[in-house]
Design an enzyme around this catalytic site. Structure first.
Site, short mmCIF file in Angstrom:
data_model
loop_
_atom_site.label_atom_id
_atom_site.label_comp_id
_atom_site.label_asym_id
_atom_site.label_seq_id
_atom_site.Cartn_x
_atom_site.Cartn_y
_atom_site.Cartn_z
N HIS A 471 61.72 24.13 35.99
CA HIS A 471 62.25 23.03 35.17
C HIS A 471 61.65 21.66 35.46
CE1 HIS A 471 64.82 21.32 32.27
NE2 HIS A 471 65.89 22.04 32.49
N TYR A 609 78.57 18.16 29.23
CA TYR A 609 77.18 17.71 29.19
C TYR A 609 76.47 18.40 28.02
CZ TYR A 609 72.32 17.10 30.83
OH TYR A 609 70.98 16.79 30.94
N THR A 622 65.08 13.64 28.78
CA THR A 622 66.39 13.92 28.18
C THR A 622 67.37 12.81 28.50
OG1 THR A 622 67.12 15.16 30.13
CG2 THR A 622 66.09 16.42 28.33
#
Length: 790
Positions: A471, A609, A622
């Protein structure tokens, strides 16, 4: 050690009879080809950088300006600013050549001025975000300001055709919200989660922070926003990802699943070869920058920075922090099968190996009956364990010798391929098979995925596949774009590098069955033009002490695997088609369903979230949307109140969805809450300043962590013609120990996939139970409108 000897291209020795030189021509030829290919890529990269450096200008306009300026000067006409005579006054003579040189320099200055004017004009235009907030209702007209803005953007963009990275220098910087605005938004977001006493305390803490240390911290962030490209992204990458000492598996990495409605072949080698070829073709598009940049509304580009690190990238462990290593080129992939690692060459004479050729290499690996070397089978468990432990083991056992060479072969590979010896199954009548499919991709056995790699391609022995992605280098939307392109290209896009006869055959098969990649026996179409280089088995020297270290990491991995549960819920009762018929945003609709489902599951609301991209700004990643709002809470409570009328419930739902949609757009436009507070937190740590407010905010758990997997990012995908050509999306582990991780994809007009994860050790969460709550929430919401119409 035969492979090691074969790798020696040149040797020099001195004997009592003199000196002797030996060399392997084949290996030297491979080295020469690699060098030529590398220089070709460097030249292409230089030309692309020049193209992007002058975008939206073009070289042809420079030639035109030179011609006009030269003609005007030679015929005695005065050019703007009268620059040629001024330049000639500095020259030693006034000959024709010097005059043409002066005209060329003058033209270059005019051209560069125009280029920079267009670039900064485009950047200013991209700063306008009013178009996002205007009604998207069918038939409604944009405002006059938006129409004027659109005209100017179209005119400037029309000067040149953009490449993938052409817009990078024209993208605006992420705006920094004021401290007061962030505090106001934050307090509003937590109001429905706090009782009156707790909320009063939080208001006091926020006020003290805003009027106290917060002002000093804000000044540092303002300074950073001036000199950095993006005031968030570098800190986000370092502190959220690279400094994390926890295992990557489940906690950070995410997965993606195949287009499960399609099963083009059950031949593992053929399917692997087809997808590997498609991935390499995508990499070639990236290298040449021939991939179209993603444009919202056909005009506003998204930042393409993250695409640079999709391939040839690995995360290297460190004692205090990891680092991302990206190399510009790689001519091989690493393949893992039954505990053994292989290096597979993927280029020949300047071209990518064709599927039939790659299939030959994969078949050689599948037929290889050799046993894993000691410690080799479970080696990748080191990438699944604690990062500090892996860093120490790497330094002690993999920093030199044969282990270093083999580790380099994996870490410097374009990507890693895992050939599993069991099937990936999907059956609508047996949901547990799809759940197991997801678990296999999320964590595997804990030692059969190289979790440090940018992504690992996983193929079951029945031809189904998926991926596991790291990630830190990029976000799921980028991997989703890659995966969508690959699946679509494999499903119905003819390959441009295939022979003409193969093209004809492909089109015939397309008309008959839409299977244009495999023959009736399941093998990759086409015939190999040559015998490709055989896979090179990697060698290891792993002592007992290192094997114990591997087992230690595997023990940590097994604890995580045994604690994770996953449910992939397929909702095919209705999809975005119905949601749009209600004049509601599909994403907002689903988020409200999740709020209703969680309230019914837990009996309370929680901090939620949802990831929103900020890629309309340079190097954006993001931002957080907080779906649990006062409006969503009011709607959920209204739904649970049987005394409320259907009209009142629908009214509350529309208000909640509209509020969520605006919050989502605010996050995309740089008006979010959490990234700003995160940067304030980082500065406070640098200054060694404690803030009760920041401490309180950063300690709040995200018990419901959600994300939508985007699709439709490539122009190739046409779900109306090929409705089955859609990935089932992907998922991730829960963020909080007592929470859920929910990823969903709106796969079509009537299909949704929900990937729900939780920890078995938590007695209050159950992903299977939560899936049923989501199913019931979606059914109740649909029934609202059915009853209303009746």
């Amino acid at each position: 050690m035969a492979e090691a000897h074969a790798a020696v291209a040149f040797s020099f020795s001195i004997t009592h009879e003199g000196w002797d030189v030996n060399f392997d021509r084949e290996v030297l030829h491979l080295v020469w080809q690699s060098g030529v290919r590398s220089w070709k890529k460097r030249i292409a990269r230089l030309l692309n950088n020049l193209h992007n450096g002058i975008y939206p200008g073009h070289y042809s306009y420079l030639c035109l300006i030179i011609g006009v300026v030269s003609a005007m000067h030679l015929y005695g006409q005065r050019v703007p600013l009268n620059l040629p005579p001024k330049i000639l006054s500095l020259c030693p003579s006034q000959t024709l050549y010097w005059q043409l040189g002066a005209c060329t320099i003058t033209s270059l200055s005019y051209w560069l001025s125009a280029v920079y004017f267009l670039r900064y004009s485009l950047k200013m235009l991209f700063m306008y975000k009013g178009w996002m907030y205007e009604s998207q209702v069918k038939g409604s007209k944009p405002s006059l300001a938006t129409r004027i803005w659109a005209v100017f953007v179209s005119i400037i963009e029309g000067w040149n055709t953009p490449k993938l990275y052409s817009y990078q220098s024209s993208l605006p910087r992420l705006p920094l919200p004021s401290l007061h605005d962030t505090m106001t938004r934050y307090l509003r977001s937590v109001r429905p989660l706090l009782d009156d006493k707790s909320y009063t305390k939080m208001v006091k803490l926020a006020d003290e922070f805003e009027n106290g240390i917060g002002k000093k911290l804000q000044r540092y962030i303002i300074l950073k926003s001036w000199w950095s490209t993006n005031y968030v992204s570098d800190w986000w990458e370092e502190y959220v990802y690279l400094r994390g000492r926890y295992p990557l598996m489940i906690n950070s990495n995410f997965y993606g699943i195949d287009a499960i409605m399609l099963h083009p072949t059950s031949n593992q080698a053929a399917r692997a070869a087809s997808i590997i070829n498609s991935l390499l073709r995508f990499r070639r598009l990236l290298d040449r920058q021939e991939l179209d940049p993603i444009l919202i509304q056909g005009m506003v580009p998204l930042c393409s920075w993250q695409y640079e690190r999709i391939f040839n990238t690995t995360r290297v462990p460190g004692d205090e922090a990891d680092k991302i290593i990206h190399i510009s080129d790689s001519n091989h992939i690493a393949v893992y099968h039954k505990g053994r690692y292989f290096k597979v060459i993927i280029h020949h004479k300047g071209r990518i190996l064709r599927p039939a050729e790659i299939q030959m290499q994969i078949e050689q690996i599948l037929k290889d009956t050799s046993e894993p070397q000691e410690g080799e089978e479970k080696l990748a468990a080191l990438t699944a364990g604690l990062r500090r432990h892996w860093a120490k083991v790497r330094q002690s056992y993999f920093s030199k010798g044969v282990n270093r060479l083999s580790l380099d072969a994996i870490e410097r590979a374009a990507f890693v391929v895992v050939l599993d010896d069991f099937p990936y199954e999907f059956d609508m009548e047996d949901p547990s098979k799809l759940d197991n499919y997801g678990k296999v991709l999320l964590h595997g056995k804990g030692y059969d995925r190289w979790f440090d790699k940018s992504f690992t391609l996983c193929i079951g022995n029945n031809g189904r596949l998926g991926f596991n992605a790291e990630h830190s280098w990029g976000d799921a939307a980028v991997m989703s774009h890659l995966w969508e392109w690959v699946i679509t290209e494999e499903s119905y896009e003819p390959r441009s590098d295939a022979p003409i006869i193969a093209h004809c055959l492909e089109y015939i098969l397309l008309e008959e069955s839409e299977n244009i990649r495999f023959d009736h026996r399941g093998n990759a179409l086409g015939n190999p033009e040559f015998t490709p280089p055989p896979p090179n088995r990697l060698n290891w020297d792993i002592p007992k002490s290192c094997q114990c270290a591997i087992e230690e990491s595997l023990h940590i991995a097994n604890i995580l695997i045994n604690d994770i549960d996953l449910r992939i819920y397929v909702h095919d009762n209705y999809g975005k088609g119905f949601m749009k018929s209600c004049n509601l945003s599909p994403d907002a609709y689903i988020q409200m369903a999740l709020q209703l489902a969680y309230f019914r599951d837990a009996g309370k609301f929680c901090l939620t979230y949802e990831a929103a991209m900020t890629r309309m700004f340079r190097e954006g990643r993001t931002e957080t949307v907080r779906p649990c709002s006062q409006e969503s809470v009011a709607w959920v409570k209204g739904m649970e109140d049987k005394s409320n009328s259907i009209e009142e419930k629908i009214k509350l739902l529309k208000i909640a969805c509209a509020n969520h949609q605006r919050a989502y757009k605010d996050a995309m436009c740089g008006k979010g809450i959490d990234r700003h507070i995160f940067c304030l937190y980082v500065v406070s740590k640098y200054l060694e300043v404690d803030s009760p407010f920041i401490k309180e905010v950063m300690s709040e758990p995200w018990r419901l962590s959600t994300s939508q997997t985007p699709h439709g990012q490539t122009k190739k995908l046409d779900l109306k013609k090929h409705p089955k050509c859609i990935s089932a999306g992907g998922g991730f582990g829960p963020v909080a120990d007592d929470g859920y991780g929910v990823s969903y994809i709106i796969a079509g007009e009537d299909l949704l996939f929900f990937h729900i994860s939780n920890k078995k050790s938590c007695p209050t969460t159950d992903c299977h139970r939560f899936a049923k709550k989501i199913e019931q929430a979606l059914a109740d919401m649909r029934q609202l409108y059915v009853d209303f119409k009746n």
